[in-house]
Scaffold this active site. Structure first.
Site, PDB file in Angstrom:
ATOM      1  N   LYS A  13     -11.802  -5.459  -2.148  1.00 34.89           N
ATOM      2  CA  LYS A  13     -11.805  -6.570  -3.111  1.00 34.89           C
ATOM      3  C   LYS A  13     -11.884  -7.920  -2.398  1.00 34.89           C
ATOM      4  CE  LYS A  13      -7.791  -5.414  -4.955  1.00 34.89           C
ATOM      5  NZ  LYS A  13      -7.457  -4.187  -4.220  1.00 34.89           N
ATOM      6  N   ARG A  86      -2.890  -6.630 -12.518  1.00 31.11           N
ATOM      7  CA  ARG A  86      -2.516  -5.340 -11.949  1.00 31.11           C
ATOM      8  C   ARG A  86      -1.719  -4.494 -12.933  1.00 31.11           C
ATOM      9  NH1 ARG A  86      -2.961  -7.160  -6.260  1.00 31.11           N
ATOM     10  NH2 ARG A  86      -2.893  -5.337  -4.906  1.00 31.11           N
ATOM     11  N   ARG A 125      -7.288  -2.288   9.443  1.00 30.29           N
ATOM     12  CA  ARG A 125      -7.507  -3.598   8.829  1.00 30.29           C
ATOM     13  C   ARG A 125      -6.592  -4.646   9.464  1.00 30.29           C
ATOM     14  NH1 ARG A 125      -6.972  -4.450   2.345  1.00 30.29           N
ATOM     15  NH2 ARG A 125      -4.725  -4.255   2.575  1.00 30.29           N
ATOM     16  N   ARG A 156      -0.734  -6.461   8.142  1.00 27.90           N
ATOM     17  CA  ARG A 156       0.198  -6.753   7.057  1.00 27.90           C
ATOM     18  C   ARG A 156       1.342  -5.740   7.037  1.00 27.90           C
ATOM     19  NH1 ARG A 156      -3.635  -7.413   1.893  1.00 27.90           N
ATOM     20  NH2 ARG A 156      -1.888  -6.245   1.036  1.00 27.90           N
ATOM     21  N   ARG A 167       1.890   2.233  -2.343  1.00 28.77           N
ATOM     22  CA  ARG A 167       1.047   1.300  -3.120  1.00 28.77           C
ATOM     23  C   ARG A 167       0.031   2.064  -3.970  1.00 28.77           C
ATOM     24  NH1 ARG A 167      -1.049  -2.290   1.533  1.00 28.77           N
ATOM     25  NH2 ARG A 167      -2.403  -3.254  -0.016  1.00 28.77           N
TER      26      ARG A 167
END
Ligand code: AMP
Length: 212
Positions: A13, A86, A125, A156, A167
């Site tokens: 995204k 969300r 990432r 992160r 998640r």
């Protein structure tokens, strides 16, 4: 053209939003980036939400909606919503807020990704602390500096395999129902996210060209 980009963690995204922002001159609102900035500022709010985010849970709807409403009302530009809504409650609130501002959501694009791809993608990432660019690093690479702005690259805290698994559970329970909410309005389209970022972008643009 106001767009909502949906997708599970790691679907791309953020990467696609940045490309869309450039191509269509949109105002990009990434609620994840907004919240991370709040945490970095060490404000009272930032301290309240840090644990929620690091554990991979959702910030309560009421708080999230009020944060978003403030940002939306400060721009006249068309918006790309990245990471919001969300939950169905957030989707309903977004419709209400857009209506009050005489605007509406034109298209909702879901970037799909097989779950088997998610953990691998997220573990490679990195995000830049300065410009917030998201990068995928190779298995033997250990880049520490953003090639765009020289800012520090970091992993992160909610990107560890255990947090990503959680998640994904949250995504299934709270966010996937948003898909049905938008499918009922005829604004919903899906794009295969399991391709190169350039191929995904081409597909996203093809969907949007039909809206214009
Ligand atoms: P993201 O950068 O979009 O992956 O978001 C990172 C984290 O920020 C999420 O896992 C949530 O903890 C929080 N967050 C971002 N957007 C929202 C939202 N719309 N509602 C609730 N929590 C959010």
């Amino acid at each position: 053209m106001n767009i909502v980009l949906m997708g599970c963690p790691g679907a791309g995204k953020g990467t696609q939003s940045a490309k869309l922002q450039d191509k269509y001159q949109l105002h990009h609102i990434s609620t994840g980036d907004v919240l991370r900035k709040e945490i970095a500022s060490e404000s009272t709010l930032g301290k309240q939400i840090a644990q929620i985010i690091d554990q991979g849970n959702l910030v309560p709807d009421k708080l999230m909606i009020s944060i978003l409403e403030k940002i939306v009302s400060t721009t006249d530009k068309d918006i790309i919503f990245d990471g919001f809504p969300r939950t169905v409650a957030q989707a309903e609130a977004l419709d209400g807020m857009m209506q009050r501002l005489g605007r509406n959501i034109d298209k909702v694009i879901m970037i799909t990704l097989p779950e088997s791809e998610v953990v691998g993608r997220i573990s490679s990432r990195r995000q830049c602390r300065k410009c917030e660019k998201i990068l995928q690093i190779g298995p033997d690479e250990s880049e520490k500096v953003c090639p765009e702005c020289g800012g520090e690259l970091y992993t992160r805290p909610d990107d560890t395999p255990e947090r990503v698994k959680h998640r994904l559970e949250v995504y299934h329970q709270d966010t996937l129902p948003v898909k049905n909410y938008y499918a009922a309005s005829g604004k919903y389209a899906e794009v295969n996210g399991n391709q190169t970022p350039e191929q995904v972008f081409e597909d996203v643009c093809n969907v949007l060209e039909k809206v214009k």
